[in-house]
Motif scaffolding. Structure first.
Motif, mmCIF file in Angstrom:
data_model
loop_
_atom_site.group_PDB
_atom_site.id
_atom_site.type_symbol
_atom_site.label_atom_id
_atom_site.label_comp_id
_atom_site.label_asym_id
_atom_site.label_seq_id
_atom_site.Cartn_x
_atom_site.Cartn_y
_atom_site.Cartn_z
ATOM 1 N N TYR A 1 11.719 2.569 4.893
ATOM 2 C CA TYR A 1 10.565 2.173 5.828
ATOM 3 C C TYR A 1 11.163 1.357 7.320
ATOM 4 O O TYR A 1 10.775 2.037 8.013
ATOM 5 C CB TYR A 1 9.805 0.894 5.202
ATOM 6 N N ASN B 1 4.546 4.848 7.980
ATOM 7 C CA ASN B 1 4.193 5.150 6.512
ATOM 8 C C ASN B 1 4.011 6.360 6.238
ATOM 9 O O ASN B 1 4.501 6.815 5.307
ATOM 10 C CB ASN B 1 2.598 4.840 6.627
ATOM 11 N N ASP B 2 3.669 7.232 7.256
ATOM 12 C CA ASP B 2 3.447 8.865 7.054
ATOM 13 C C ASP B 2 4.908 9.377 6.788
ATOM 14 O O ASP B 2 4.901 10.324 5.909
ATOM 15 C CB ASP B 2 3.092 9.700 8.086
ATOM 16 N N THR C 1 10.272 5.758 14.146
ATOM 17 C CA THR C 1 8.718 5.929 14.888
ATOM 18 C C THR C 1 8.286 4.852 15.943
ATOM 19 O O THR C 1 7.394 5.135 16.579
ATOM 20 C CB THR C 1 7.763 6.284 13.957
ATOM 21 N N ASN D 1 6.037 2.644 15.145
ATOM 22 C CA ASN D 1 4.837 1.996 14.941
ATOM 23 C C ASN D 1 4.745 2.173 13.329
ATOM 24 O O ASN D 1 4.915 3.316 12.745
ATOM 25 C CB ASN D 1 3.853 2.660 15.631
ATOM 26 N N PRO D 2 3.847 1.448 12.598
ATOM 27 C CA PRO D 2 3.638 1.181 11.288
ATOM 28 C C PRO D 2 2.899 2.558 10.474
ATOM 29 O O PRO D 2 3.417 2.829 9.614
ATOM 30 C CB PRO D 2 2.740 0.031 11.106
ATOM 31 N N SER D 3 2.024 3.028 11.526
ATOM 32 C CA SER D 3 1.166 4.117 10.842
ATOM 33 C C SER D 3 1.993 5.327 10.601
ATOM 34 O O SER D 3 2.087 6.051 9.896
ATOM 35 C CB SER D 3 0.002 4.507 11.859
ATOM 36 N N ASP D 4 2.769 5.760 11.885
ATOM 37 C CA ASP D 4 3.550 6.810 11.630
ATOM 38 C C ASP D 4 4.833 6.561 10.773
ATOM 39 O O ASP D 4 5.458 7.455 9.836
ATOM 40 C CB ASP D 4 4.364 6.832 13.047
ATOM 41 N N ASP E 1 0.783 -1.211 -0.153
ATOM 42 C CA ASP E 1 0.077 -0.039 -0.049
ATOM 43 C C ASP E 1 0.799 1.317 0.231
ATOM 44 O O ASP E 1 0.582 2.296 -0.722
ATOM 45 C CB ASP E 1 -1.035 0.094 1.147
ATOM 46 N N LEU E 2 1.933 1.245 0.704
ATOM 47 C CA LEU E 2 2.770 2.360 1.030
ATOM 48 C C LEU E 2 3.400 2.595 -0.397
ATOM 49 O O LEU E 2 3.348 3.741 -0.957
ATOM 50 C CB LEU E 2 3.849 1.970 1.871
#
Lengths: 80, 185
Positions: free
Chosen positions: B14, B28-29, B21, B23-26, A64-65
């Motif tokens: 990544y 990603n951003d 970070t 954590n995966p969500s941060d 997705d990324l």
């Protein structure tokens, strides 16, 4: 062949592990470790530690990324 | 041009983002922002120089400027809190006994334990260890990414690895992983 001794070896082991030593110094350390169980065991701990960290931290970016980034890049490029 | 050079590095970026970070969500951003910033600044990238190090540096700076601000903690503070004596000397107080037992124990630790230990050490140490041991960067490249002298990289790397080793040794002893039992020496 002269032995560089434990003191020099210990100081340089981390650089040896990370391939930061010049050939000559690396050879000195290697030769010392051939005859010194203590230093070669210490080196082994370092090698295993690096491998454990590499194993634990290997990441693959989510699909997705990848596609999000590609889409965003396309977006910017078409708007410029 | 940018896509061809930068996209193959997404796994590595990544990984770095996850390392920072936690954590995966941060993560990603952070990776997305890194790519956008890098694309915008690509004209200033000197072709033929190290694009991997350049991208990692952008990622690190983005992290410091945005995420750390949100956490309201200056980047360098963690280091100053940790005095040399608090880190101790892994060699003199290894929990697992002999060095070969220690190597054996570390080799058998679950990845989750290694990850937890890594995430609990100060950020500057963690970044140096990650870049050297996971990404295989040279000290010179790490210095470029972290924007510090090589001597600082060596010291962060050394202290980070020492902390890690100590924590993993303790963990292994607690879990009974390794050849010798605690208290045998």
């Amino acid at each position: 062949m002269s032995d560089c001794g434990c003191e020099k070896a210990r100081k340089a082991l981390e650089e040896y592990l990370h391939n930061e030593l010049c050939t000559e110094d690396a050879t000195d350390i290697r030769e010392h470790m051939e005859n010194c169980v203590d230093c070669s065991d210490e080196h082994k701990v370092g090698v295993v530690l690096s491998a454990a960290v590499a194993r634990a931290c290997a990441e693959t970016a989510p699909e997705d990324l990848r596609s999000q980034v590609m889409a965003q890049l396309r977006d910017i490029q078409t708007h410029n | 041009m940018f896509v061809e050079q930068a996209m193959p590095l997404i796994d590595s970026l990544y990984g770095h983002a996850m390392n920072l970070t936690r954590n995966p969500s941060d993560a990603n951003d952070l990776v997305q922002e890194t790519y956008m910033k890098a694309f915008a600044a690509f004209a200033s990238f000197e072709q033929g120089t190290n694009i991997k190090a350049w991208l990692h540096r952008i990622l690190k700076n983005t992290f410091i400027n945005q995420y750390r601000k949100a956490q309201n903690r200056p980047f360098e503070s963690a280091l100053e809190e940790l005095e040399e004596w608090q880190i101790g000397d892994a060699e003199s107080r290894t929990a697992v006994g002999s060095r070969s037992a220690e190597a054996e124990a570390i080799d058998h630790l679950p990845a989750s334990a290694v990850k937890d230990a890594l995430q609990s050490i100060p950020e500057e140490f963690r970044m140096a260890v990650f870049l050297a041991d996971v990404e295989g960067y040279s000290y010179q490249e790490i210095a470029e990414i972290m924007e510090t002298p090589t001597g600082t990289v060596m010291s962060r790397l050394h202290r980070g690895r020492r902390l890690l080793r100590e924590m993993l040794g303790e963990y292994a002893a607690e879990q009974g992983i390794g050849l010798t039992t605690k208290g045998a020496s």
